[in-house]
Write an enzyme that holds these catalytic residues in place. Structure first.
Site, PDB file in Angstrom:
ATOM      1  N   LYS A  70     -17.990 -25.302 -26.650  1.00  0.00           N
ATOM      2  CA  LYS A  70     -17.175 -24.037 -26.597  1.00  0.00           C
ATOM      3  C   LYS A  70     -15.554 -24.723 -26.641  1.00  0.00           C
ATOM      4  O   LYS A  70     -15.384 -25.817 -25.804  1.00  0.00           O
ATOM      5  CB  LYS A  70     -17.271 -23.391 -25.336  1.00  0.00           C
ATOM      6  CG  LYS A  70     -16.431 -21.945 -25.211  1.00  0.00           C
ATOM      7  CD  LYS A  70     -16.505 -21.421 -23.907  1.00  0.00           C
ATOM      8  CE  LYS A  70     -17.686 -20.673 -23.827  1.00  0.00           C
ATOM      9  NZ  LYS A  70     -17.939 -19.691 -22.608  1.00  0.00           N
ATOM     10  N   LYS A  83      -1.543 -24.562 -34.551  1.00  0.00           N
ATOM     11  CA  LYS A  83      -2.564 -24.033 -33.416  1.00  0.00           C
ATOM     12  C   LYS A  83      -3.636 -25.327 -33.108  1.00  0.00           C
ATOM     13  O   LYS A  83      -3.888 -25.993 -33.820  1.00  0.00           O
ATOM     14  CB  LYS A  83      -3.511 -22.956 -34.233  1.00  0.00           C
ATOM     15  CG  LYS A  83      -4.630 -22.583 -33.524  1.00  0.00           C
ATOM     16  CD  LYS A  83      -5.535 -21.312 -34.003  1.00  0.00           C
ATOM     17  CE  LYS A  83      -5.088 -20.085 -33.770  1.00  0.00           C
ATOM     18  NZ  LYS A  83      -6.021 -19.248 -34.084  1.00  0.00           N
TER      19      LYS A  83
END
Length: 156
Positions: A70, A83
């Site tokens: 994750k 990003k």
């Protein structure tokens, strides 16, 4: 141990159009499509902005010792088209990495072309230094190529 690998891909599309994929939740969707040989499932929680998370489940056996991880979006700079994500659970963290950061930069070359720069930056505990060999920029290079192909197709 600290390391970094990167890839650059030139795209004959304006940076603003490339950012429409990389700066939004379209990127995780493209990840599942473009990397279907590696990625079994992608789940995003949030709007793709800072704090959003993405869980990636891999096809079994693709990355030795990693079945899922994750990551969290830690930086989304729409003005500079940057990003960054950092792993927060599973994956590389389970193999002794203390940092696994991916940075995407969409660099404007001129009004009609840009560069997709993908960088993996990592820190690894000394006792797990052998695991540095599993770091690869290849999936992000393949993702950039898929974005390029999609953008050129929609441009035509």
């Amino acid at each position: 141990m600290h390391g970094q690998v990167s890839n650059e891909l030139e795209v004959d599309v304006p940076a603003s159009k490339v950012w429409e994929i990389y700066g939004t939740t379209k990127l995780p969707q493209l990840t599942q499509e473009a990397l279907k040989d590696f990625v079994e499932k992608v789940e995003i929680v949030g709007d793709g902005g800072v704090g959003s998370t993405v869980k990636i489940v891999f096809v079994p056996g693709v990355i030795p010792g990693i079945t899922w991880y994750k990551k969290k979006y830690t930086k989304v700079d729409n003005e500079n088209r940057v990003k960054e994500t950092e792993d927060v659970e599973g994956g590389y963290l389970d193999l002794g990495f203390t940092l696994y950061r991916v940075r995407f930069e969409i660099i404007e070359k001129d009004k009609d072309s840009s560069i997709i720069k993908s960088t993996v930056e990592y820190d690894l505990k000394d006792e797990a230094a052998a695991n540095a060999s599993i770091i690869s920029i290849a999936p992000y290079a393949k993702l950039a190529q898929a974005a390029k192909e999609q953008l050129i197709k929609t441009k035509a």
